[in-house]
Design a protein around this motif. Structure first.
Motif, mmCIF file in Angstrom:
data_model
loop_
_atom_site.group_PDB
_atom_site.id
_atom_site.type_symbol
_atom_site.label_atom_id
_atom_site.label_comp_id
_atom_site.label_asym_id
_atom_site.label_seq_id
_atom_site.Cartn_x
_atom_site.Cartn_y
_atom_site.Cartn_z
ATOM 1 N N ALA A 1 0.799 -1.167 0.084
ATOM 2 C CA ALA A 1 -0.016 0.014 0.032
ATOM 3 C C ALA A 1 0.939 1.328 -0.086
ATOM 4 O O ALA A 1 0.531 2.292 -0.919
ATOM 5 C CB ALA A 1 -0.927 -0.115 1.429
ATOM 6 N N LYS A 2 2.058 1.392 0.763
ATOM 7 C CA LYS A 2 2.952 2.492 0.654
ATOM 8 C C LYS A 2 3.403 2.860 -0.502
ATOM 9 O O LYS A 2 3.522 3.983 -0.660
ATOM 10 C CB LYS A 2 3.920 2.153 2.012
ATOM 11 N N PHE A 3 3.775 1.632 -1.277
ATOM 12 C CA PHE A 3 4.409 2.261 -2.674
ATOM 13 C C PHE A 3 3.339 2.190 -3.616
ATOM 14 O O PHE A 3 3.737 1.957 -4.860
ATOM 15 C CB PHE A 3 5.703 1.170 -2.768
ATOM 16 N N GLY A 4 2.305 2.104 -3.395
ATOM 17 C CA GLY A 4 0.971 2.643 -4.556
ATOM 18 C C GLY A 4 0.790 1.384 -5.328
ATOM 19 O O GLY A 4 0.293 1.497 -6.474
ATOM 20 N N ALA B 1 -4.982 0.523 -3.201
ATOM 21 C CA ALA B 1 -5.213 1.102 -1.900
ATOM 22 C C ALA B 1 -5.878 -0.295 -1.120
ATOM 23 O O ALA B 1 -6.075 -1.263 -1.688
ATOM 24 C CB ALA B 1 -6.396 2.145 -2.040
#
Length: 716
Positions: A380-383, A386
């Motif tokens: 989730a952090k690196f896209g 979601a």
């Protein structure tokens, strides 16, 4: 809430003798006079002086940090319960096991209590030595009971002084690494002083003493220093074996002390992989280091009763893959430039695929899901999509797991550290690129390599290792702020090495056509000395102000809560609440918990999300049923969570719960179209109105400005 407030009466204290200016310790290494005997004498004298300076600067740093801790909390004057409350969140949980070992009638009973623990998680018996990295607490408790110091030193002081003592080891190890790289102890002194003057970004030990990283990072620094020495060419066999032993011991202690060791060592393995692939490191030495990493993890795994999270780590899979693929690709380091590049790309692909394959096979066999929240968070952090996963969002919304703030570089620039680091990094990256290109181009003709290096730039293996190390850990720190302590500490080492490196100054002066030995010597010593003088002049007044500012621990609401729990609830009572608060409940009162902050277990994460429904929009019957399923007798509600304003909308704990439950969030702003209004009001708000449906299941038994404690009814 906990506050730090000014003391009502303060006294002026003299601190100049306790922490003298490092300026006085700066002593230039004289250029050795001619003659073998004289040269050896000056070399020995320089080494002795450098060693004494390393010891002194390490001890002074330890005293400085311990004094800051005392001055911030007035630790020597506050009550025992206040001291324990000051160990916030998971720090309190770890310290509680040290306290338990000391309170056990015998050491054997203490060990048994840790292996068969039924108070950390209610209605479960867990092996704490398997689940958590708490061997250091066990070792310290044994040491305290064995040594004749009980009359002179309280247990809590033995604990915190050990951690501050490790800071002396940490600074000395950074000092030695810089010294080994540059060849002068002046570089080590500059690295240590940068570490102290950038304390905000290099350590947080003075306010999170029992945190696992504070135990582990000193051993990590020792390991880096030992690796730096090991990578030197032409070591004597005895020196090489002793250095390997030092690497093994430090790697083992680092791995034993911190649950995130595997991720740090994975980056180290990537450093070795890159350098080995580019012929910047002897292949045999890389193999030794891969083997040490694997053997240390397996030894720790054995001591932790075969912790499956270690066996399923990416590090073990990666190291095994590198060794296997290297055996299969025997002619990896031969051929023309394009052939080598093609082989390297194939090598990289094979290692990557085999790593994923082995890791998935191991996790399938072990049915391992303990670390899945980490990969959800990273995804989730690196896209990569979601997520509404509660655990992943809990990490994403914490500032510590966000990007490194830009004002960090502003602070580092004020001490000249960032400028020096960028300068050294720029020169060494260009040098490394030239060396790597030459290695790949000339690999078809071994004699050509030797001839080319005589007239081209060169980069020593130990310098190349520290270069790639700082680059990879820099990427980690900039993507996850919590990891900045690993990078910026090494930044101090790397920047000081560059300013004191004769090779770097020789290269720059050669480019300017000004190169001669005298100018190199002048630049190598004048620039670091001027930097040291600047640091002393700029930082000394601020450090004196810090040491003279006296504050006091102040958290009356939490003290009142802990005193009430100790006096008014059964010793076997089970408490539910936030992870952070319950760690303090266990430490201060010894009561049983439903959940706690050590999050590396899937079933515990599920239990925590269930307990946190007290802050969601759920009916009293549902909440009561969930809490009673964990044996809960009392639940603690916190206004600071129920009415949270610290995070923006979408990152408040109640928002994360609403989204995970499929409910619309409170407050102005849009929610996702598939979220629906909840059927019930928010539990933590509605229960304070005490309507009959809530009164039937929950009875308020304690409250103050911050906390509300409710006793659960026994009826189903």
């Amino acid at each position: 809430m906990m506050y730090i407030r000014q003391r009502k009466e303060t006294k002026t204290i003299e601190v100049s003798e306790d922490f003298p200016s490092p300026k006085g310790n700066v002593k230039l290494e004289e250029k050795p006079p001619s003659g073998c005997a004289s040269g050896r004498f000056w070399k020995i004298l320089s080494s002795v002086v450098g060693g004494i300076v390393a010891l002194c600067i390490g001890l002074l740093t330890s005293v400085y940090l311990a004094t800051l801790h005392e001055n911030d909390l007035w630790f020597s004057n506050i009550k025992e319960v206040e001291r324990e409350i000051s160990f916030r969140t998971e720090c309190g949980l770890y310290y509680s096991y040290y306290k338990e070992m000391l309170q056990a009638p015998t050491l054997l009973q203490g060990f048994h209590g840790l292996i068969y623990d039924n108070k950390t998680e209610s209605m479960r018996t867990i092996n704490l030595l398997q689940r958590m990295n708490i061997y250091q607490e066990v070792f310290l408790s044994v040491l305290y009971r064995v040594l004749p110091i009980q009359k002179y030193l309280e247990p809590v002081y033995f604990y915190i002084y050990t951690l501050f003592g490790l800071q002396a080891v940490y600074v000395a190890a950074l000092y030695m690494t810089s010294w080994l790289l540059s060849g002068t102890w002046l570089s080590g002194l500059l690295a240590a002083l940068w570490y102290v003057t950038n304390r905000t970004d290099t350590t947080r030990v003075e306010f999170t003493i029992p945190l696992r990283e504070n135990w582990a990072l000193p051993f990590f620094a020792i390991q880096i220093a030992a690796i730096t020495y090991f990578l030197r060419p032409n070591l004597q066999p005895l020196s090489e074996r002793l250095t390997l032993l030092a690497i093994f011991i430090s790697t083992f202690l680092f791995s034993l002390a911190w649950q995130f060791n595997q991720f740090m060592m994975l980056l180290q393995a990537l450093v070795l992989f890159i350098l080995d692939s580019l012929d910047m490191l002897p292949a045999m030495k890389a193999t030794w280091l891969y083997g040490i990493q694997i053997s240390c993890l397996l030894l720790v795994c054995t001591l932790q009763f075969f912790n499956s999270m270690i066996l399923g780590s990416l590090l073990i899979s990666f190291n095994l893959s590198v060794l296997i693929v290297r055996k299969l690709q025997k002619n990896l380091k031969t051929g023309t430039f394009l052939t080598r590049v093609g082989k390297l790309l194939l090598h990289l692909l094979l290692v990557f695929c085999l790593t994923l394959f082995l890791n998935n096979v191991i996790k399938k066999i072990l049915n391992l899901k303990s670390d899945e929240h980490i990969f959800k968070f990273l995804k989730a952090k690196f896209g990569f999509g979601a997520t509404r996963d509660f655990d992943a969002n809990l990490y994403l919304c914490e500032e510590a797991f966000g990007l490194l703030p830009l004002n960090t570089f502003q602070r580092l620039s004020e001490t000249l550290l960032f400028y020096a680091y960028v300068f050294v990094l720029f020169v060494t990256v260009i040098t490394a690129s030239v060396v790597a290109f030459h290695n790949l181009s000339d690999s078809a003709n071994p004699q050509a390599v030797g001839q080319t290096r005589k007239c081209a730039v060169d980069l020593k293996p130990e310098a190349a290792y520290n270069l790639i190390h700082t680059l990879l850990f820099g990427v980690l720190a900039m993507s996850t702020m919590r990891m900045k302590y690993l990078w910026i500490s090494h930044m101090c080492v790397f920047a000081s090495f560059g300013l004191c490196s004769s090779e770097i100054w020789e290269l720059l002066l050669r480019l300017l056509h000004l190169c001669n030995p005298k100018r190199i010597w002048v630049m190598r010593y004048s620039v670091p000395i001027l930097t040291l003088l600047y640091l002393c002049c700029k930082s000394w007044p601020g450090m004196m102000d810090e040491l003279s500012e006296l504050k006091e621990f102040y958290d009356p609401d939490t003290v009142e809560l802990m005193d009430w729990i100790s006096s008014n609830t059964p010793r076997k009572a089970v408490f539910a609440g936030s992870m952070q608060l319950l760690a303090g409940v266990k430490l201060c009162t010894g009561r049983t918990l439903t959940n706690h902050p050590h999050y590396e277990d899937k079933s515990l994460r599920e239990r925590t999300q269930a307990v946190y429904q007290i802050y969601a929009k759920r009916s009293p019957e549902e909440v009561h049923s969930l809490l009673r399923s964990f044996g809960t007798d009392f639940v603690i509600l916190e206004d600071s969570i129920c009415f949270e304003r610290r995070h923006q909308r979408g990152c408040r704990l109640r928002d994360l719960l609403d989204v995970a439950n499929g409910h619309e969030m409170d407050g102005p702003g849009e929610s996702d179209p598939d979220l629906r209004p909840a059927d019930h009001p928010r539990f933590c708000e509605e229960i304070k109105r005490n309507p009959p449906s809530y009164k039937a299941h929950f009875t308020r038994v304690f409250q103050n400005k911050t906390f509300h404690v409710y006793k659960l009814s026994r009826n189903k």
